[in-house]
Design an enzyme around this catalytic site. Structure first.
Site, PDB file in Angstrom:
ATOM      1  N   ASN A 105      23.183 -13.235  16.021  1.00  0.00           N
ATOM      2  CA  ASN A 105      24.522 -12.911  16.201  1.00  0.00           C
ATOM      3  C   ASN A 105      25.554 -12.172  15.330  1.00  0.00           C
ATOM      4  O   ASN A 105      24.879 -11.989  14.257  1.00  0.00           O
ATOM      5  CB  ASN A 105      25.295 -14.453  16.353  1.00  0.00           C
ATOM      6  CG  ASN A 105      24.804 -15.432  17.337  1.00  0.00           C
ATOM      7  OD1 ASN A 105      23.989 -14.732  18.396  1.00  0.00           O
ATOM      8  ND2 ASN A 105      24.465 -16.647  17.122  1.00  0.00           N
ATOM      9  N   VAL A 106      26.496 -11.718  15.738  1.00  0.00           N
ATOM     10  CA  VAL A 106      27.082 -10.708  14.827  1.00  0.00           C
ATOM     11  C   VAL A 106      28.524 -11.044  14.426  1.00  0.00           C
ATOM     12  O   VAL A 106      29.553 -10.447  14.067  1.00  0.00           O
ATOM     13  CB  VAL A 106      27.147  -9.294  15.667  1.00  0.00           C
ATOM     14  CG1 VAL A 106      25.837  -8.620  15.591  1.00  0.00           C
ATOM     15  CG2 VAL A 106      27.942  -9.344  16.900  1.00  0.00           C
ATOM     16  N   ASP A 107      28.724 -12.499  15.003  1.00  0.00           N
ATOM     17  CA  ASP A 107      30.093 -12.961  14.643  1.00  0.00           C
ATOM     18  C   ASP A 107      30.224 -13.814  13.299  1.00  0.00           C
ATOM     19  O   ASP A 107      31.518 -14.256  13.138  1.00  0.00           O
ATOM     20  CB  ASP A 107      30.343 -14.229  15.774  1.00  0.00           C
ATOM     21  CG  ASP A 107      29.199 -15.252  15.825  1.00  0.00           C
ATOM     22  OD1 ASP A 107      28.823 -15.784  16.958  1.00  0.00           O
ATOM     23  OD2 ASP A 107      28.681 -15.735  14.636  1.00  0.00           O
ATOM     24  N   HIS A 122      20.911  -8.530  13.531  1.00  0.00           N
ATOM     25  CA  HIS A 122      21.763  -7.560  14.237  1.00  0.00           C
ATOM     26  C   HIS A 122      22.765  -6.988  13.428  1.00  0.00           C
ATOM     27  O   HIS A 122      23.577  -6.507  14.220  1.00  0.00           O
ATOM     28  CB  HIS A 122      21.875  -7.974  15.771  1.00  0.00           C
ATOM     29  CG  HIS A 122      20.664  -8.138  16.380  1.00  0.00           C
ATOM     30  ND1 HIS A 122      20.654  -8.945  17.617  1.00  0.00           N
ATOM     31  CD2 HIS A 122      19.187  -7.719  16.188  1.00  0.00           C
ATOM     32  CE1 HIS A 122      19.126  -8.950  17.745  1.00  0.00           C
ATOM     33  NE2 HIS A 122      18.483  -8.325  17.025  1.00  0.00           N
ATOM     34  N   CYS A 130      30.530   4.316   7.594  1.00  0.00           N
ATOM     35  CA  CYS A 130      30.909   5.911   7.847  1.00  0.00           C
ATOM     36  C   CYS A 130      29.669   6.465   8.242  1.00  0.00           C
ATOM     37  O   CYS A 130      28.534   6.223   7.541  1.00  0.00           O
ATOM     38  CB  CYS A 130      31.272   6.398   6.248  1.00  0.00           C
ATOM     39  SG  CYS A 130      31.710   8.145   6.660  1.00  0.00           S
ATOM     40  N   GLY A 190      19.382 -21.643  21.234  1.00  0.00           N
ATOM     41  CA  GLY A 190      20.530 -20.836  21.878  1.00  0.00           C
ATOM     42  C   GLY A 190      20.271 -19.341  22.107  1.00  0.00           C
ATOM     43  O   GLY A 190      21.104 -18.554  22.053  1.00  0.00           O
ATOM     44  N   PRO A 217      20.231 -24.925  27.364  1.00  0.00           N
ATOM     45  CA  PRO A 217      20.414 -25.511  28.596  1.00  0.00           C
ATOM     46  C   PRO A 217      19.343 -25.077  29.708  1.00  0.00           C
ATOM     47  O   PRO A 217      19.007 -25.853  30.516  1.00  0.00           O
ATOM     48  CB  PRO A 217      21.699 -25.358  29.109  1.00  0.00           C
ATOM     49  CG  PRO A 217      22.409 -24.764  27.893  1.00  0.00           C
ATOM     50  CD  PRO A 217      21.320 -24.213  26.906  1.00  0.00           C
ATOM     51  N   GLU A 218      19.103 -23.877  29.428  1.00  0.00           N
ATOM     52  CA  GLU A 218      17.958 -23.216  30.600  1.00  0.00           C
ATOM     53  C   GLU A 218      16.626 -22.972  29.957  1.00  0.00           C
ATOM     54  O   GLU A 218      16.531 -23.054  28.798  1.00  0.00           O
ATOM     55  CB  GLU A 218      18.509 -22.018  31.171  1.00  0.00           C
ATOM     56  CG  GLU A 218      19.821 -22.039  31.809  1.00  0.00           C
ATOM     57  CD  GLU A 218      20.428 -20.806  32.138  1.00  0.00           C
ATOM     58  OE1 GLU A 218      21.804 -20.680  32.123  1.00  0.00           O
ATOM     59  OE2 GLU A 218      20.015 -19.629  31.823  1.00  0.00           O
TER      60      GLU A 218
HETATM   61  P1  OAD Z   1      21.541 -14.107  25.544  1.00  0.00           P
HETATM   62  O1  OAD Z   1      22.774 -14.136  26.033  1.00  0.00           O
HETATM   63  O2  OAD Z   1      20.346 -13.212  25.858  1.00  0.00           O
HETATM   64  O3  OAD Z   1      21.265 -15.616  25.638  1.00  0.00           O
HETATM   65  C1  OAD Z   1      21.784 -16.718  25.355  1.00  0.00           C
HETATM   66  C2  OAD Z   1      21.155 -18.173  25.541  1.00  0.00           C
HETATM   67  O4  OAD Z   1      22.025 -19.026  25.229  1.00  0.00           O
HETATM   68  C3  OAD Z   1      20.880 -18.175  27.009  1.00  0.00           C
HETATM   69  O5  OAD Z   1      19.232 -18.486  27.027  1.00  0.00           O
HETATM   70  C4  OAD Z   1      21.539 -19.308  27.363  1.00  0.00           C
HETATM   71  O6  OAD Z   1      20.938 -20.125  28.302  1.00  0.00           O
HETATM   72  C5  OAD Z   1      21.819 -20.180  26.082  1.00  0.00           C
HETATM   73  N1  OAD Z   1      23.016 -20.719  25.988  1.00  0.00           N
HETATM   74  C6  OAD Z   1      24.374 -20.858  26.422  1.00  0.00           C
HETATM   75  N2  OAD Z   1      24.988 -21.810  25.971  1.00  0.00           N
HETATM   76  C7  OAD Z   1      24.445 -22.493  25.271  1.00  0.00           C
HETATM   77  C8  OAD Z   1      24.515 -23.457  24.334  1.00  0.00           C
HETATM   78  N3  OAD Z   1      25.917 -23.981  24.396  1.00  0.00           N
HETATM   79  N4  OAD Z   1      23.616 -24.110  23.621  1.00  0.00           N
HETATM   80  C9  OAD Z   1      22.598 -23.542  23.520  1.00  0.00           C
HETATM   81  N5  OAD Z   1      22.114 -22.288  24.193  1.00  0.00           N
HETATM   82  C10 OAD Z   1      23.040 -21.903  25.279  1.00  0.00           C
HETATM   83  O7  OAD Z   1      21.587 -14.021  23.963  1.00  0.00           O
HETATM   84  P2  OAD Z   1      20.540 -13.836  22.813  1.00  0.00           P
HETATM   85  O8  OAD Z   1      19.378 -14.532  23.015  1.00  0.00           O
HETATM   86  O9  OAD Z   1      21.140 -13.928  21.560  1.00  0.00           O
HETATM   87  O10 OAD Z   1      21.013  -7.913  20.641  1.00  0.00           O
HETATM   88  O11 OAD Z   1      20.401 -12.083  22.874  1.00  0.00           O
HETATM   89  C11 OAD Z   1      19.623 -11.633  21.784  1.00  0.00           C
HETATM   90  C12 OAD Z   1      20.174 -10.020  21.668  1.00  0.00           C
HETATM   91  O12 OAD Z   1      20.253  -9.417  23.172  1.00  0.00           O
HETATM   92  C13 OAD Z   1      21.515 -10.121  21.252  1.00  0.00           C
HETATM   93  O13 OAD Z   1      21.716 -10.201  19.718  1.00  0.00           O
HETATM   94  C14 OAD Z   1      21.638  -8.645  21.448  1.00  0.00           C
HETATM   95  C15 OAD Z   1      21.284  -8.486  22.969  1.00  0.00           C
HETATM   96  O14 OAD Z   1      20.651  -6.979  22.982  1.00  0.00           O
HETATM   97  C16 OAD Z   1      21.716  -6.688  20.171  1.00  0.00           C
HETATM   98  O15 OAD Z   1      22.844  -6.374  20.321  1.00  0.00           O
HETATM   99  C17 OAD Z   1      20.485  -5.830  19.115  1.00  0.00           C
END
Ligand code: OAD
Length: 247
Positions: A105-107, A122, A130, A190, A217-218
């Site tokens: 996460n980037v937050d 990330h 710059c 997550g 959840p999935e």
């Molecule tokens: P995703 O959006 O791919 O996946 C989010 C996951 O969180 C999913 O599997 C959801 O089921 C789950 N989820 C949703 N709500 C939740 C909750 N309340 N508690 C637990 N899980 C929950 O996001 P990431 O897996 O983080 O990279 O994606 C990885 C990377 O893909 C990101 O960092 C980004 C993107 O490419 C870059 O930007 C380099």
């Protein structure tokens, strides 16, 4: 209720790694990566904006999108899942046991929750760099006037996040790989577990003989390989699980 074996293992684990994805911040109001883009950005998909090519083609558009996300995140607070992980880190510190939180996460909400040892695989939305001199500045103020913002040297500044097609920060990746390759417990929290190289960290943990816990959840491609795969929200499960496991 949680399986007694999981609680015992978490309590006894002499080193823990947690890999967090967008799902950990979902309950803070930050859309996950694979949620549909909303509002004025609905007509784009992240892959179109989060690339060096997109920035070269239209730096103003990309800067606006990231500045919008930065300002949106500034209004968000860490949720109970972030806070529970900070508590786990503190307990591990008191027990003299390594705890490494690796985030995609980037937050910066893990830091906002008080975590000290965060590996940002990330990058983040707040460090802007710059493209000419490489100088970095932390931006936690209001929306930018100029898009993209300018460096003192006159160069354009880009968001300090990893774009598609770019390498991850070398130091961060090495630290994440080292920690994952020698942990007793790997927690996948997550994340859809489909983006590499982050999604390969769990393999290093499994090769070392770690136990793997997933919370989502999935179902994900990791679910059937994890020793425990809990279906649910991190913001609900972690605040219940972590204290029961001795933190
Ligand atoms: P995703 O959006 O791919 O996946 C989010 C996951 O969180 C999913 O599997 C959801 O089921 C789950 N989820 C949703 N709500 C939740 C909750 N309340 N508690 C637990 N899980 C929950 O996001 P990431 O897996 O983080 O990279 O994606 C990885 C990377 O893909 C990101 O960092 C980004 C993107 O490419 C870059 O930007 C380099």
């Amino acid at each position: 209720m949680f399986h007694g074996e999981l609680l015992d293992l978490m309590c006894a684990a002499n080193s823990i790694v947690a890999l967090s994805g967008a799902g950990v911040s979902a309950e803070s109001g930050i859309p996950t990566f694979r949620d549909a883009m909303t509002g004025l950005w609905a007509r784009f998909n992240p892959e179109e904006l989060a690339t060096p090519q997109a920035f070269a083609k239209d730096p103003q558009l990309v800067s606006r999108w990231y500045d919008q996300r930065r300002c949106d995140v500034l209004k968000c607070k860490p949720n109970a899942g972030h806070i529970a992980l900070a508590r786990l880190e503190e307990t591990c510190r008191q027990k003299g046991r390594p705890f490494t939180l690796i985030t995609q996460n980037v937050d910066r909400l893990h830091r906002a929750a008080g975590l000290q040892n965060v590996v940002e695989l990330h990058g983040n939305l707040f460090t802007w760099r710059c493209i000419d001199c490489g100088g970095e500045a932390d931006e936690s103020g209001p929306a930018f006037d100029d898009h993209p913002p300018r460096c003192e040297c006159g160069g354009l500044r880009r968001p300090g996040v990893v774009w598609f097609g770019e390498a991850l920060p070398r130091e961060a990746l090495l630290k994440a790989q080292r920690a994952s390759g020698k942990c007793a417990l790997f927690m996948s929290l997550g994340t859809s577990s489909v983006v590499y190289p982050a999604a390969a960290l769990v393999d290093l943990a499994l090769q070392y003989g770690a136990n793997v816990l997933e919370i989502n959840p999935e179902q994900t491609p990791l679910s059937r390989r994890a020793h425990w795969s809990l279906r649910g929200k991190c913001g609900e499960i972690l605040p219940d699980l972590i204290p029961r496991a001795g933190s």
